[in-house]
Design a protein around this motif. Structure first.
Motif, PDB file in Angstrom:
ATOM      1  N   UNK A 171      98.071 100.006 -25.107  1.00 52.55           N
ATOM      2  CA  UNK A 171      98.762 100.976 -25.210  1.00 52.55           C
ATOM      3  C   UNK A 171      98.371 102.169 -24.240  1.00 52.55           C
ATOM      4  N   UNK A 172      99.271 103.159 -23.894  1.00 53.14           N
ATOM      5  CA  UNK A 172      98.917 104.097 -22.811  1.00 53.14           C
ATOM      6  C   UNK A 172      97.714 104.841 -23.405  1.00 53.14           C
ATOM      7  N   UNK A 173      97.657 105.349 -24.643  1.00 48.40           N
ATOM      8  CA  UNK A 173      96.478 106.109 -25.385  1.00 48.40           C
ATOM      9  C   UNK A 173      95.176 105.259 -25.480  1.00 48.40           C
ATOM     10  N   UNK A 174      95.267 104.029 -25.535  1.00 48.84           N
ATOM     11  CA  UNK A 174      94.038 103.314 -25.595  1.00 48.84           C
ATOM     12  C   UNK A 174      93.350 103.463 -24.193  1.00 48.84           C
ATOM     13  N   UNK A 188      89.680 104.864 -20.103  1.00 53.77           N
ATOM     14  CA  UNK A 188      89.448 105.230 -18.649  1.00 53.77           C
ATOM     15  C   UNK A 188      88.437 106.229 -18.508  1.00 53.77           C
ATOM     16  N   UNK A 189      88.906 107.312 -19.433  1.00 51.75           N
ATOM     17  CA  UNK A 189      88.057 108.545 -19.589  1.00 51.75           C
ATOM     18  C   UNK A 189      86.566 108.410 -19.790  1.00 51.75           C
ATOM     19  N   UNK A 209      95.556 106.176 -11.573  1.00 50.64           N
ATOM     20  CA  UNK A 209      95.497 106.921 -12.602  1.00 50.64           C
ATOM     21  C   UNK A 209      95.713 106.000 -13.745  1.00 50.64           C
ATOM     22  N   UNK A 210      95.517 106.306 -15.010  1.00 47.79           N
ATOM     23  CA  UNK A 210      96.041 105.457 -16.360  1.00 47.79           C
ATOM     24  C   UNK A 210      97.444 106.126 -16.197  1.00 47.79           C
ATOM     25  N   UNK A 211      98.367 105.331 -16.768  1.00 45.78           N
ATOM     26  CA  UNK A 211      99.653 105.815 -16.999  1.00 45.78           C
ATOM     27  C   UNK A 211      99.731 107.166 -17.562  1.00 45.78           C
ATOM     28  N   UNK A 212      99.073 107.315 -18.710  1.00 45.88           N
ATOM     29  CA  UNK A 212      99.018 108.428 -19.397  1.00 45.88           C
ATOM     30  C   UNK A 212      98.954 109.692 -18.471  1.00 45.88           C
ATOM     31  N   UNK A 213      98.089 109.709 -17.424  1.00 51.79           N
ATOM     32  CA  UNK A 213      98.013 111.030 -16.573  1.00 51.79           C
ATOM     33  C   UNK A 213      98.792 110.734 -15.329  1.00 51.79           C
ATOM     34  N   UNK A 214     100.038 110.079 -15.179  1.00 53.44           N
ATOM     35  CA  UNK A 214     100.670 109.962 -14.023  1.00 53.44           C
ATOM     36  C   UNK A 214     101.715 111.235 -13.978  1.00 53.44           C
ATOM     37  N   UNK A 215     101.979 111.648 -15.217  1.00 53.34           N
ATOM     38  CA  UNK A 215     102.952 112.666 -15.477  1.00 53.34           C
ATOM     39  C   UNK A 215     101.980 113.888 -15.797  1.00 53.34           C
TER      40      UNK A 215
END
Ligand code: ADP
Ligand code: ZN
Ligand code: ZN
Length: 738
Positions: free
Chosen positions: A289-292, A297-298, A113-119
């Protein structure tokens, strides 16, 4: 008996789900749903109680029968995603990878998963959706306000809803809701991606005959699985082949995934792809950056991004409409993850290509022996580009015998003269220093003698830290001799570094400008780009570097490449030493003479008659590799055997060694599998950060036998108390024995 309501058995039926949690935890865990909770979908995130705390977890199964925790499962705390983040195909791939590489499934899945979705970050947003009344209002034309009309039309087009923020202004939204023309919904943020670049397309050159037939061959196989090796000499136009293929796949409305070993290679590739293809590539690498990264990814997972370029971790990105997978520089070790989850992106992608029924093209000027063997034995189809596309000739490669030569900072008089000649002719010069691994061989500068093992057909590894020589096969160990056993000359044990080389060159050739490209010199942000532009502008005429020089950069002004220390690679303890040397030599040689002026490559060696070197001088890579393959077969080494490396480290050497010794004994005695067990031996870097490191190499003729053994290892280790502070890991298909 307890009357506690929470202990009431949950009917094993339509209400359980099995999840994995991030972290080094093997196994999956079953929970039941709280009252009124909707059943989450497989591939979605949930929050669950775990031990004393709560964790974000990923659902891998619903209504499974294996309620591991018995009737006292705990309830899920919350469902985070209304839609799966990972589709079934990607989940299947991750399951396979976790099993194949013997790594905990939860860690594997969360790493995908991209880092932004690991939480717990939610993808749900507030949105508006057209109601029946809204549609009628549109049709009957009762809507007065221009803005309300536009908003209703947008809702009508979107069908499933539009995020509130995309539907300005707020007053208009309020009106629509008040009138009952729209209703508020919770929706998933759309995975939008720009459809096209701004149209500044460059024109494709007309392909050479070899390029055209490579393109035709792969294109004929679109729509089904096929693995292809595209072996093309440096500058032969492999990238043009990729471009032509990508174009065809995009025309079919399908996606292309391109994986490259290095982030530093992506900017030029992205630029070239974007300009030719008039698409905006989605980029996936760790430098974003996490958002990019999240949006790329999405968009890939949703299929809105058509072209995806990434480094190894992109191997696991979900692809909604896969059509083709390309792996560039497939021989490059950077495609293998070297810590944590030890997967090889190329091998994962071959598996995925088969699963997704699409072709995969592995490109390289110097393919790995693994891939070449597949091609030679017919499992992969073999495409070759034997000439440079621009018509430039391949550089001439010569060997310089440096035995007994008076060296200056590692450079022989002959190499010095050549550098001077090329600089005075207005060219650029590149000097390549091999510095792979932490340890290397010990050799005599006067006569070329190399320290070998008295018991094995192997070179001893020189451990500088402790001034000892060790055999990696049998564990034999001895001190460093003061004099050469062959010619009695004193053995000097000076190391050689790029900085020293830089100093010597600066003193000898002042005013020519020097750039150093190695990990230390380019660590700062933007330093690499700055160095590359100094070379491109011709400000720096001398380039000194390590492995980094080898990677795909195009420096048209370079006409001389000097290979400073060929021997370290040829006499490495790692059996892949000669293969790696052949690859770096031809790759670095490929930097020379890419433009009009012909290139020259000079290789300094203490063993100019070494067979690998002789074959390389003829630039016959396939001959080098065929001979290597014969040797590996004879020595029963990969790729003719399947390998796994068990590593262990601990603050105490005894703990780490004993752990592997016990495993080795168990495996030798009890498995009954045809298996070779080498070691345990100290790792080449025997001590790091106060921890002692040992390793055990397992080799099997049959892949399934190796995996059966590895499951036994997992079981055996799981059932005993680990030694104090012990850490251990399994590396399947190791590429680095260091
Ligand atoms: P590789 O990826 O094999 O190193 P590239 O695709 O980068 O090779 O091509 C090397 C050089 O040759 C580039 O400058 C490219 O523009 C040029 N080139 C490639 N194919 C052709 C062709 N068919 N005609 C003319 N030039 C070409
Ligand atoms: Zn000697
Ligand atoms: Zn030995």
């Amino acid at each position: 008996m307890s009357l506690d309501a929470t202990a009431t058995p949950v009917p094993a039926g339509p209400s359980t789900c099995t999840v994995v949690v991030p972290g080094p935890i093997f196994g999956a865990f079953t929970y039941h749903l709280g009252s009124g909770q909707p059943l989450p979908l497989v591939g979605a995130r949930v929050r669950v109680p775990f031990g004393q705390s709560e964790r974000v977890a990923l659902v891998v199964e619903t209504n499974g029968s294996s309620v591991e925790d018995g009737p006292t499962t705990r309830p899920i705390t919350a469902v985070i995603d209304q839609q799966p983040l990972l589709d079934d195909a990607t989940l299947a791939c991750l399951r396979w990878a976790a099993a194949y590489y013997h790594h905990p499934l939860g860690e594997v899945m969360f790493a995908a998963l991209p880092k932004a979705l690991r939480g717990e970050r939610s993808l749900q947003v507030e949105g508006l959706r057209l109601t029946v009344a809204g549609r009628e209002a549109l049709e009957t034309g009762v809507v007065r306000g221009q803005r309300q009309r536009e908003a209703l039309l947008a809702l009508h087009e979107a069908g499933d809803g539009v995020p509130a923020t995309a539907l300005a202004p707020a007053a208009v939204r309020r009106r629509l809701l008040e009138r009952g023309w729209a209703e508020a919904v919770s929706m998933v943020t759309p995975a939008d991606w720009p459809a096209a670049a701004d149209g500044k397309s460059t024109v494709a050159p007309s392909l050479t005959a070899e390029q055209a037939s490579a393109v035709a061959a792969v294109a004929a196989g679109l729509g089904g699985f096929g693995a292809w090796l595209l072996q093309g000499v440096t500058g032969s136009g492999k990238t043009e082949v990729y471009l032509a293929l990508i174009e065809r796949v995009l025309e079919r409305g399908e996606q292309v995934l391109v994986v490259v070993p290095e982030i530093s290679l992506t900017p030029q590739l992205i630029e070239r792809f974007a300009r030719r293809l008039d698409v905006v590539p989605a980029v996936l690498h760790s430098g974003l950056a996490d958002g990019e990264r999240l949006s790329a990814w999405r968009a890939t997972a949703a299929g809105t991004a058509q072209l995806v370029i990434g480094t190894r971790s992109a191997a696991f990105v979900p692809l909604a409409r896969a059509g083709l997978i390309l792996v560039d520089e497939e021989h490059d070790g950077a495609l293998k993850q070297q810590e944590g989850f030890l997967y090889h992106a190329r091998d994962v992608l071959v598996w995925r290509a088969r699963q997704l029924a699409v072709p995969i093209v592995l490109g390289s000027a110097t393919p790995s022996l693994e891939t070449l063997r597949h091609a030679w034995e017919g499992r992969y189809r073999h495409l070759t580009l034997s000439e440079r596309a621009t018509g430039a000739s391949m550089p001439a490669i010569r060997c310089l015998d440096i035995r007994g030569q008076p060296m200056e900072g590692g450079l022989s008089p002959a190499l010095m003269r050549a550098i001077e000649r090329h600089l005075l002719a207005g060219s650029q010069v590149m000097l390549y220093l091999n510095r792979r691994g932490y340890a290397s061989s010990l050799l005599c500068h006067a006569c070329g003698w190399v320290a070998g093992c008295p018991h094995c057909d192997a070179f001893l590894t020189w451990h500088r830290q402790i001034a000892r020589l060790r055999c990696h096969h049998c564990g034999f160990e001895q001190g460093v001799p003061l004099d050469c056993p062959s010619c009695q000359a004193p053995i000097s044990v000076r190391g050689l570094g790029t900085e020293q080389l830089e100093d010597v060159l600066a003193a000898r050739f002042p005013g020519f400008g020097i750039v150093r490209l190695d990990r230390d010199a380019t660590a700062g942000k933007g330093v690499m780009a700055e160095s590359l532009s100094r070379i491109a502008a011709g400000e720096a005429r001398l380039v000194v570097g390590t492995q980094m020089l080898v990677k795909g950069h195009d420096f048209p002004g370079v006409t001389l490449v000097g290979v400073v220390n060929a021997d370290q690679a040829l006499f490495a303890a790692d059996f892949r030493g000669p293969e790696r040397f052949a690859q770096s030599l031809l790759q670095v040689a490929g930097r020379a003479g890419r433009a009009e002026r012909p290139g020259e490559v000079l290789v300094q060696s203490h063993d100019p008659d070494h067979p690998v070197l002789r074959r390389l001088l003829r630039q016959d890579y396939s001959a080098v590799m065929a001979a290597e393959l014969a040797e590996r077969e004879q020595a029963e080494l990969p790729p003719t055997r399947f390998a796994a490396l068990l590593r262990a480290d601990a603050p105490s050497a005894d703990v780490a060694r004993a752990f592997l010794e016990r495993l080795a004994a168990e495996l030798r005695e009890t498995t009954g599998e045809p298996l070779a067990v080498w070691g345990p031996v100290p790792a080449p870097l025997a001590r790091r950060a106060g921890r002692y490191r040992f390793q055990l190499l397992l080799l099997a003729r049959v892949r399934s036998a190796l995996h059966r053994v590895l499951w036994r290892v997992d079981e055996s280790v799981g059932s005993r108390r680990p030694g104090k502070g012990l850490r251990w890991s399994i590396d399947v298909d190791p590429i680095d024995l260091a």
